[in-house]
Scaffold this motif. Sequence first.
Motif, short mmCIF file in Angstrom:
data_model
loop_
_atom_site.label_atom_id
_atom_site.label_comp_id
_atom_site.label_asym_id
_atom_site.label_seq_id
_atom_site.Cartn_x
_atom_site.Cartn_y
_atom_site.Cartn_z
N HIS A 1 31.03 49.50 43.53
CA HIS A 1 32.53 48.93 43.03
C HIS A 1 32.34 47.86 41.99
CE1 HIS A 1 36.45 47.23 43.45
NE2 HIS A 1 36.81 48.30 43.87
N LEU A 2 31.49 47.01 42.06
CA LEU A 2 31.44 45.87 40.96
C LEU A 2 30.57 46.34 39.74
CD1 LEU A 2 29.93 42.87 43.31
CD2 LEU A 2 32.08 42.93 41.92
N MET A 3 29.96 47.45 39.99
CA MET A 3 29.44 48.12 38.60
C MET A 3 30.41 48.83 38.00
SD MET A 3 26.36 50.98 38.53
CE MET A 3 27.44 52.14 39.23
N ARG A 4 31.18 49.30 38.60
CA ARG A 4 32.42 49.94 37.88
C ARG A 4 33.32 48.98 37.40
NH1 ARG A 4 33.51 54.49 42.74
NH2 ARG A 4 31.96 56.09 41.81
N GLN A 5 33.50 47.87 37.94
CA GLN A 5 34.39 46.96 37.50
C GLN A 5 33.59 46.49 36.02
OE1 GLN A 5 35.43 44.26 41.23
NE2 GLN A 5 36.38 43.60 39.34
N MET A 6 32.49 46.17 36.09
CA MET A 6 32.00 45.64 34.94
C MET A 6 31.90 46.60 33.91
SD MET A 6 30.56 42.87 35.80
CE MET A 6 32.15 42.61 37.02
N ALA A 7 31.70 48.00 34.12
CA ALA A 7 31.87 48.95 33.17
C ALA A 7 33.30 49.11 32.61
CB ALA A 7 31.53 50.08 33.67
N LEU A 8 34.36 48.89 33.33
CA LEU A 8 35.59 48.95 32.86
C LEU A 8 35.77 47.91 32.04
CD1 LEU A 8 37.52 50.20 36.07
CD2 LEU A 8 37.44 51.38 34.04
N ARG A 9 35.30 46.74 32.26
CA ARG A 9 35.53 45.58 31.63
C ARG A 9 34.61 45.45 30.20
NH1 ARG A 9 35.10 40.76 36.09
NH2 ARG A 9 36.94 41.60 37.30
N PHE B 1 40.26 56.36 36.20
CA PHE B 1 40.39 55.34 37.10
C PHE B 1 41.95 55.06 37.13
CE2 PHE B 1 35.98 55.03 36.28
CZ PHE B 1 35.50 54.68 37.73
N ALA B 2 42.84 55.49 36.21
CA ALA B 2 44.48 55.16 36.43
C ALA B 2 44.71 55.57 37.90
CB ALA B 2 45.04 56.08 35.41
N ASP B 3 44.13 56.54 38.54
CA ASP B 3 44.86 56.98 39.91
C ASP B 3 43.62 56.64 40.88
OD1 ASP B 3 46.98 58.50 38.73
OD2 ASP B 3 45.24 60.02 38.16
N HIS B 4 42.66 55.91 40.64
CA HIS B 4 41.68 55.35 41.57
C HIS B 4 42.45 54.60 42.75
CE1 HIS B 4 38.06 53.50 43.61
NE2 HIS B 4 37.49 54.40 42.88
N PRO B 5 41.92 54.56 44.09
CA PRO B 5 42.56 54.03 45.09
C PRO B 5 42.50 52.41 44.98
CG PRO B 5 40.72 55.14 45.83
CD PRO B 5 41.11 55.51 44.40
N LEU C 1 40.31 48.18 40.38
CA LEU C 1 39.81 48.94 39.36
C LEU C 1 40.71 49.21 38.25
CD1 LEU C 1 37.24 51.12 41.08
CD2 LEU C 1 36.59 49.10 39.75
N ARG C 2 41.93 49.55 38.85
CA ARG C 2 43.15 49.94 37.87
C ARG C 2 43.69 48.85 37.16
NH1 ARG C 2 45.12 51.55 42.87
NH2 ARG C 2 47.03 50.30 42.59
N ARG C 3 43.34 47.30 37.49
CA ARG C 3 43.65 46.30 36.84
C ARG C 3 42.68 46.08 35.78
NH1 ARG C 3 44.30 40.65 40.08
NH2 ARG C 3 44.97 40.08 38.00
N ASP C 4 41.53 46.52 35.85
CA ASP C 4 40.45 46.39 34.88
C ASP C 4 40.81 47.43 33.80
OD1 ASP C 4 39.08 43.93 35.85
OD2 ASP C 4 37.77 45.37 37.25
N LEU C 5 41.17 48.49 34.18
CA LEU C 5 41.61 49.82 33.42
C LEU C 5 42.89 49.23 32.55
CD1 LEU C 5 41.03 52.40 32.12
CD2 LEU C 5 42.62 53.14 34.05
N ALA C 6 43.83 48.61 33.18
CA ALA C 6 44.98 48.23 32.28
C ALA C 6 44.84 47.08 31.30
CB ALA C 6 45.97 47.77 33.49
N ALA D 1 52.26 51.00 41.53
CA ALA D 1 52.72 50.50 42.77
C ALA D 1 52.45 48.85 42.82
CB ALA D 1 52.45 51.23 44.15
N ALA D 2 51.40 48.59 42.38
CA ALA D 2 50.82 47.32 42.26
C ALA D 2 51.28 46.13 41.21
CB ALA D 2 49.35 47.23 42.29
N PRO D 3 51.88 45.19 41.48
CA PRO D 3 52.53 44.30 40.45
C PRO D 3 51.58 43.79 39.32
CG PRO D 3 53.63 44.01 42.44
CD PRO D 3 52.26 44.82 42.93
N ALA D 4 50.29 43.74 40.21
CA ALA D 4 49.09 43.12 39.38
C ALA D 4 48.59 43.86 38.19
CB ALA D 4 47.86 42.45 40.21
N VAL D 5 48.48 45.28 38.52
CA VAL D 5 48.10 46.17 37.61
C VAL D 5 49.01 46.17 36.41
CG1 VAL D 5 47.86 48.59 37.27
CG2 VAL D 5 47.07 47.61 39.39
N ARG D 6 50.57 46.35 36.81
CA ARG D 6 51.44 46.07 35.83
C ARG D 6 51.45 44.89 34.99
NH1 ARG D 6 54.75 47.33 40.42
NH2 ARG D 6 55.97 45.79 40.04
#
Length: 505
Positions: A222-230, A242-246, A250-255, A272-277
């Motif tokens: 999970h952390l590795m994917r975060q790093m790659a997204l960033r 990752f826009a539909d990832h649970p 990860l959706r925040r890092d994509l956003a 649905a998550a305010p932090a992503v928006r």
Amino acid sequence: MNHLLCGLAANEALPPHLVDRLIAVADTEVAEALAVRPDLRHEQAVALVARDGETAQRLAYEGRLTAADIDPGTHPDAALALLDRREGRPEWARLLATHPRVAYRASLAACAGLPSDVVETLATDPDVRVVAELALWTTADTAAALARHPHAEVRRAVAANEATPPAVLAALITGEGLPPARWCLVCARERPPFVHPASCPRRDCDLRPGDSCDGSHDSTVHLMRQMALRNPATPTRAVVGFADHPSSRLRRDLAARPDLPPEVSERLAADAAPAVRADLARNPAIGGPLIRAMAGDPDQDVRRALAHHPHVPLDVLGRLAGTTRLGPALLPRIATASPYEVEELTSSPDPEVRMLLARRRDLPAGIRDRLAADPDAKVANSVAPHPGLSEATLRATVGRHGVQVVAAVATNPDVTPALLEELTGHRPPVRKALRAVAQHARATAPALLACLADRQARPLAAGHPALPPPVVVELLTDADPATAEAAAANPSLPPAVMADLVPRP
């Protein structure tokens, strides 16, 4: 701690011969203060290291020491600092690559320009923390090789390295073309499944809170994917899924990625998550139509993020200002407003909008003065620190709004000494104004003496060079250590008193 000697060590007026004497008697705290003196000469830096070796690393990083001054066996941390600056010697790197202390090997692994044989040694280090540090900072070729490392922690570091080739980053996300990792920090120590508690009672445990492994090294992946997204080097096509990832993380890092395709941005705007928006709302890549669509978001953090967007339309910003707490910072869109837009904002019927403009410090004189005469106190308070305001204008502002603007007026760089004196005597008193006056370059002795009566302003005033020398000397014995230390650091302290304070070695 000897507060007076610490203050003296920071005193910019301390004569060079007293700096030498202070070095000769310095304890750890005094040595730390001496190490940051901008006038410290090379020979003084060498003497300071001989007195307190803990200063060697700082002095090396700041370029006060050369390779000729450092013995890597005695001061390995300073040798590492010079290697990090690319001013160390290759033989130091070879020596430190096999140092028994893991922290030194890990620090070495973060240095650029290492000899190839040293990189090879670090890449096979028995401690995974060293290899992971190398993976985080190394070149593209070495990063690509380490992406196949059997330890997931090393792969996580490779994913964060911006030098990692895009194809390798994509492979880390999907796992395609790479052998599966065999270990992570969790399963190397505990039998899966295992979840590391947030409040671990073991003192020697360095697992991260929430680290877990069910056999798939899940938390590290999970952390590795975060790093790659960033990582900006990760290809867009590899991350859009990752826009539909649970995982909302990860959706925040994509956003937050600046390369989002419009259709992905629109999907995340309805997340649905305010932090992503909110992360999407502050992304400079989104355009005006989406900003307008998101301006009615029910979450205040989302609206606040939109207000800080550099391209938010001014009419949208005006609506946001009336419904959202935006904080005291100058907003990027206000900072770049054109002269025509500035005129429009000045004439806005909404005081919240005028207040946003009043935070600029490059306004034309006419607009600046109009805002200073604004009938709304929050507008006048925001513009009061603006350079160029006349004494008459500042006095009129205080007369119109009283305690609501006194502290802001006291921070104005052009406020007159006479007005500063009056502000210290304002009734009712404004303690925040006293702290501002105590630090103001134009403060006079009478103004500073008034500030001494306030507990928080007292140490600030004690260090002001306009404070009369007899008062500075008297404050050396103040019951408050911070005030006494500030007085010792005051450049107005008489040289003879400085000399009396420094013990002879």
